[in-house]
Design a protein around this motif. Structure first.
Motif, short mmCIF file in Angstrom:
data_model
loop_
_atom_site.label_atom_id
_atom_site.label_comp_id
_atom_site.label_asym_id
_atom_site.label_seq_id
_atom_site.Cartn_x
_atom_site.Cartn_y
_atom_site.Cartn_z
N ALA A 1 0.83 -1.21 0.00
CA ALA A 1 0.00 0.00 0.00
C ALA A 1 0.86 1.26 0.00
O ALA A 1 0.46 2.27 -0.57
CB ALA A 1 -0.93 0.00 1.21
N LEU A 2 2.04 1.20 0.61
CA LEU A 2 2.91 2.37 0.72
C LEU A 2 4.35 1.94 0.55
O LEU A 2 4.79 0.94 1.15
CB LEU A 2 2.72 3.05 2.08
N VAL A 3 5.08 2.71 -0.26
CA VAL A 3 6.52 2.52 -0.43
C VAL A 3 7.19 3.86 -0.15
O VAL A 3 6.89 4.85 -0.81
CB VAL A 3 6.88 2.03 -1.85
N VAL A 4 8.07 3.89 0.83
CA VAL A 4 8.80 5.10 1.19
C VAL A 4 10.24 4.96 0.72
O VAL A 4 10.91 3.97 1.04
CB VAL A 4 8.76 5.35 2.71
N ILE A 5 10.70 5.93 -0.07
CA ILE A 5 12.08 5.97 -0.56
C ILE A 5 12.78 7.14 0.11
O ILE A 5 12.44 8.30 -0.13
CB ILE A 5 12.14 6.12 -2.10
N ASP A 6 13.74 6.86 0.96
CA ASP A 6 14.42 7.89 1.74
C ASP A 6 15.94 7.79 1.48
O ASP A 6 16.63 6.99 2.08
CB ASP A 6 14.11 7.68 3.22
N SER A 7 16.46 8.59 0.58
CA SER A 7 15.82 9.64 -0.17
C SER A 7 16.11 9.42 -1.66
O SER A 7 16.94 8.58 -2.02
CB SER A 7 16.37 11.00 0.26
N ILE A 8 15.46 10.19 -2.53
CA ILE A 8 15.62 10.01 -3.97
C ILE A 8 17.01 10.41 -4.42
O ILE A 8 17.52 9.91 -5.43
CB ILE A 8 14.53 10.81 -4.72
N GLN A 9 17.69 11.30 -3.69
CA GLN A 9 19.04 11.72 -4.07
C GLN A 9 20.09 10.64 -3.84
O GLN A 9 21.21 10.76 -4.34
CB GLN A 9 19.44 12.99 -3.31
N THR A 10 19.76 9.61 -3.06
CA THR A 10 20.71 8.52 -2.83
C THR A 10 20.51 7.35 -3.79
O THR A 10 21.32 6.43 -3.79
CB THR A 10 20.58 8.01 -1.38
N MET A 11 19.46 7.37 -4.59
CA MET A 11 19.19 6.28 -5.52
C MET A 11 20.02 6.43 -6.79
O MET A 11 20.38 7.54 -7.18
CB MET A 11 17.70 6.25 -5.89
N HIS A 12 20.30 5.30 -7.42
CA HIS A 12 21.02 5.35 -8.70
C HIS A 12 20.52 4.24 -9.60
O HIS A 12 20.05 3.19 -9.15
CB HIS A 12 22.54 5.21 -8.48
N SER A 13 20.61 4.52 -10.91
CA SER A 13 20.23 3.56 -11.94
C SER A 13 21.46 3.19 -12.75
O SER A 13 22.24 4.07 -13.14
CB SER A 13 19.15 4.17 -12.84
#
Length: 454
Positions: A167-179
């Protein structure tokens, strides 16, 4: 590469020639042959008029079921969202470091998990044990919340695809993600845009609500490309001063609800606590009337909030340069209001320092605060306390007129509910809730009432 052949087509009969002629050999018309651009391999490959799937159109009046909202267990959070999280929505939340973004989202996710909804909290800045330690300090250690520490969007999406959509996905934070499809370090413009796009697409396809935490720059805006705010459905700002216990959650953009709605929280030892009546928080400590203090009924979205405006004037020796200091209001508007008081009311502020403060660290942008600020300034200059049971609101023009403001009835009802028996504002407004309203058409009327003590 073979050079493409030129074609000349007659605009009258449509015949084709390999060279240009003044007269068409078929229909004998003059100057009708025009050259057509030859079709090349490049143009054939990039022709988008065919080869795709047909898009399904749906009429606007087609009856559809509205997307359901999910309660987060925090009434103030749901209020700022417009009633709760919409399934399949993407929410971007920004705020200063240490303001409580992670704490708020951890509490919301834990509440949803405790209520029976599946929730996932993915941190790119903390290890899972660190998040678990913080949850135990907040009293959320027994919540069936799924925790993970990851920064690869491919790993995150692969894991989420192998389980029922939460129901909920929290991504903390978007600046630490990479593709791994994009070159560059995490936090760069291309990485933030690409990672956010993939996570938002997952939200739309699966129906899970995705909340992205965003870093902010020095001026308070969300870091990264501006297109990030256009991509998401809701943009929220978590504001407040570290020296004050309150926090305000403000919706800056909301495709599923009203904007400028706020939720008020207070930072406590066990996390963020909801403040159901923020007016009591901003009006605390007003037992004795003091000169230079005026109460203003502010409006945040559809929510009235009573705040206290404090003013102080200090006379200086002749020749000294006076200072103007403002906290919580626009300094340019203060300068304009001081000029109106001097030009239209004959008050002398040129030889006095002026200090203006909105109590509790609250920030005002409502032009209806002009009259309350003017009342506080005149009260401080004359050293005469304002009536303790009165509120002041109204916009002041350069001509010294008190102009009407929006939602006056809501402001009056909130003032009466909190025990304020008198209201001062624009003329032509009917009293609400039993309070006695006094209409002021000109700013000199305000000065006369304060100086006269009525």
């Amino acid at each position: 590469m073979v050079k493409p052949k030129r074609r000349y087509v007659c605009q009258a009969c449509g015949s084709v020639s390999n060279r240009w002629q003044g007269q068409c050999p078929d229909c004998s018309e003059w100057n009708t042959l025009t050259e057509e651009a030859p079709e090349t391999v490049f143009s054939a490959r990039h022709d988008l008029s065919g080869g795709g799937r047909k898009v399904r159109f749906m009429p606007l009046d087609h009856p559809v079921e509205l997307p359901p909202r999910r309660a987060t267990g925090l009434a103030e959070f749901d209020r700022a969202l417009g009633g709760g999280l919409v399934a399949g929505s993407a929410v971007l939340m920004g705020g200063d470091p240490g303001i409580g973004k992670s704490t708020l989202l951890l509490q919301a996710a834990a509440n949803m998990a405790t209520a029976g909804a599946s929730a996932v909290y993915i941190s790119g800045e903390e290890a899972s044990d660190q998040v678990r330690l913080r949850a135990g300090r907040l009293g959320l250690g027994k919540a069936p919340l799924l925790l993970a520490s990851a920064t690869s969007v491919r790993d995150i999406l692969t894991t989420l695809a192998g389980m029922p959509p939460p129901a909920l996905v929290v991504i903390d934070s978007i600046q630490t993600m990479h593709s791994d499809n994009i070159e560059g370090a995490p936090g760069t413009v291309s990485q933030v845009r690409a990672c956010a796009f993939e996570l938002i697409r997952y939200a739309k396809d699966s129906g899970a609500a995705v909340v992205l935490v965003g870093h902010v720059t020095k001026d308070g805006s969300i870091a990264g490309p501006r297109v990030l705010e256009h991509m998401v459905d809701v943009v929220m700002s978590f504001e407040g001063e570290r020296s004050h216990q309150y926090r305000i959650l403000r919706a800056l953009k909301n495709r599923y609800g009203a904007v400028d709605e706020i939720g008020v929280f207070a930072m406590a030892g066990a996390g963020l606590e909801e403040v159901g009546n923020p007016s009591l928080l901003f009006l605390s400590g007003r037992a004795d009337p003091v000169a230079g203090s005026a109460v203003f009924p502010a409006l945040e979205g559809t929510r009235p909030v009573l705040v206290e405006i404090q003013a102080l004037t200090v006379r200086l020796a002749s020749g000294a340069t006076p200072r103007r200091a403002v906290v919580g209001w626009d300094s340019g508007r203060l300068a304009m209001l001081l000029a109106v008081l001097e030009a239209r009311c004959g008050l002398n502020f040129s030889s006095a320092e002026v200090y203006l403060n909105v109590a509790g660290g609250y920030r005002l942008t409502d032009p209806a605060a002009d009259l309350a600020v003017a009342a506080a300034l005149v009260s401080a200059l004359a050293d005469r306390p304002l009536p303790a049971e009165a509120v002041w609101f109204g916009e002041v023009s350069l001509a010294g007129e008190v102009r009407p403001v929006a939602h006056a009835a809501i402001r009056l009802r909130e003032a009466a509910k909190l025990g304020f028996a008198r209201t001062f504002g624009p003329a032509g407004i009917e009293a609400e809730g039993g309070a006695r309203h006094t209409g002021l058409s000109l700013l000199p009327n305000l000065v006369d009432r304060i100086m006269g003590g009525s």
